[in-house]
Structure formats: C-alpha cells, structure tokens
Design an enzyme around this catalytic site. Structure first.
Site, PDB file in Angstrom:
ATOM      1  N   PRO A  16       0.843  -1.195   0.000  1.00  0.00           N
ATOM      2  CG  PRO A  16      -0.560  -1.518   1.806  1.00  0.00           C
ATOM      3  CD  PRO A  16       0.743  -1.959   1.245  1.00  0.00           C
ATOM      4  CG  MET A  17       3.550   2.276  -1.829  1.00  0.00           C
ATOM      5  SD  MET A  17       4.720   2.109  -3.209  1.00  0.00           S
ATOM      6  CE  MET A  17       3.764   1.059  -4.331  1.00  0.00           C
ATOM      7  CD  GLN A  70      -1.889  -0.153   5.076  1.00  0.00           C
ATOM      8  OE1 GLN A  70      -1.608   1.015   4.816  1.00  0.00           O
ATOM      9  NE2 GLN A  70      -0.965  -1.107   5.148  1.00  0.00           N
ATOM     10  CB  CYS A 100       2.307   5.195   8.623  1.00  0.00           C
ATOM     11  SG  CYS A 100       2.553   6.851   7.945  1.00  0.00           S
ATOM     12  CE  LYS A 139       4.232  -1.839   4.674  1.00  0.00           C
ATOM     13  NZ  LYS A 139       4.139  -0.985   3.465  1.00  0.00           N
ATOM     14  CG  ASN A 200       7.285  -3.357   2.975  1.00  0.00           C
ATOM     15  OD1 ASN A 200       7.368  -2.359   3.685  1.00  0.00           O
ATOM     16  ND2 ASN A 200       6.932  -3.298   1.718  1.00  0.00           N
ATOM     17  N   GLY A 201      10.398  -3.554   2.395  1.00  0.00           N
ATOM     18  CA  GLY A 201      11.487  -2.607   2.607  1.00  0.00           C
ATOM     19  C   GLY A 201      12.743  -3.001   1.852  1.00  0.00           C
TER      20      GLY A 201
END
Length: 214
Positions: A16-17, A70, A100, A139, A200-201
C-alpha cells in the site's frame, strides 16, 4: 501459504502506498504479476465521518482481486467501525497499518505509533478480527527505534490476536525510508509464528525479489 481462502506460493504483494496505489496502478501491477494488491491507506476517522475523499479510496474492482483495503488510526472504536465499512466494499483482506513512520501519524498513536503500546496494538487487532468476517492482516516495522526493536514480541501478539498474516517493513520507525532494511529479522519472525510473514522494505528490483526469496 494461505490467507483465508487465498492460496499462493511465493507470493508477490503490491505494498500500500499513499498517492500511488489507486485502481489504475493496482490493475497495472496485477497485469504484471502481483498476486495481491492493496489500496492506499485509508483514514479510519475519515470513514466514520463519511468524508468523500476518504471513501473514494475504498473503490475496488473485480479485475484486481484478490485485493486488500488498508486502514489506519490510533483510536479503537473508529478503527473497528472503519473495518466494518471497508468490509462492505467486498475486499478479500482488511490490512491494519502499524508501520507508517510519518510524525503527524505515528506521534498520535497511529501507524508505527502502535508499536509503543503492544498491549493496545494487540487489543485493536483482536477487536477488528472479531468485528469482520474476512481475514485481517497487519503491516508493521521492526520497532520504534534501534533501542526498542520488538518485532518478535509484536509478531507473536499479532498471531495471538487472530491476524492471518503479518508484513514486516525491516526498518524502525525512526529510520523512515533511510538506511538499509535489515532482512535478517524475517527468518527470526518466521521461527516464532505460523502465520505467513511477508518481507517489506528495500525491494526495488527483480534481483532484490530473488534475493528476498532466497
């Protein structure tokens, strides 16, 4: 691996972005092989207040399924109600943003701010799991900062709360997107939980994906 009735091997997920993963972008990524796609993160307070801009982020189409919505927020009741509202749009997954790093979100107890209160974070996830009928995933990050890395505890708590999977951004909240993501935490997390664990990342290229799976 299974997330509810979704069965995928070596799953590739579109993260999700904000201001990126709208319907057009998600459908394009689906065409190029994404197994699961996610909406931009959706503000729980905006949903319960029927904000038009916030509601627009809930729009999903059949062609992009399986798709997750999300949501994020720091207050329990709005998050529960937001999850119910999101479920009405018929997604396959409700994902909770606990990663976040942006100050105006994290410092208010939402996003990665939840990492500072594992008891409350577990209560929130457990409450949302009980409130909806579809899989709930989370997340998050490895910790608030380098002195408070608590992802092992958090992962166990998320599983105990009923989360169907966990995505780990392998940086701390204080890092934001800076520095190298420490993927070494993924096998450590996988040792303590049975639910699917997603990395992730620091994933920018096809080579990175191959390296991540290895």
């Amino acid at each position: 691996m299974n997330i509810g009735n979704i069965k995928i091997d070596n799953a590739l997920l579109l993260a999700p972005m904000e201001d990126v993963t709208d319907i057009v972008f998600r459908k394009l990524c689906k065409e190029f092989g994404a197994d699961i796609v996610y909406t931009e993160f959706v503000n729980s307070d905006g949903l319960i207040r029927s904000n038009k801009k916030t509601f627009k982020k809930l729009e999903i189409i059949e062609d992009e399924k399986p798709v997750g919505i999300q949501i994020y927020g720091g207050n329990l009741e709005p998050m529960i109600e937001a999850a119910k509202i999101a479920e009405e749009r018929n997604p396959d997954i409700i994902d909770i943003n606990a990663g976040c790093w942006v100050k105006k979100i994290a410092n208010r107890g939402a996003g990665a701010g939840l990492l500072r209160d594992p008891d409350y974070m577990q209560k929130m996830v457990e409450s949302i799991v009980k409130a909806v009928k579809i899989p709930v995933t989370v997340k998050t990050r490895i910790g608030w900062d380098e002195n408070s890395i608590n992802i092992i505890e958090i992962a166990k708590r998320m599983e105990d709360a009923g989360a169907s999977a966990i995505t780990v951004h392998c940086r701390t909240r204080s890092q934001g997107h800076n520095g190298e993501a420490d993927w070494s935490w993924i096998p450590k997390v996988k040792e303590v939980v049975k639910i699917p664990v997603f990395l992730n990342g620091g994933v920018f290229t096809a080579y990175d994906v191959k390296k991540a799976f290895e």
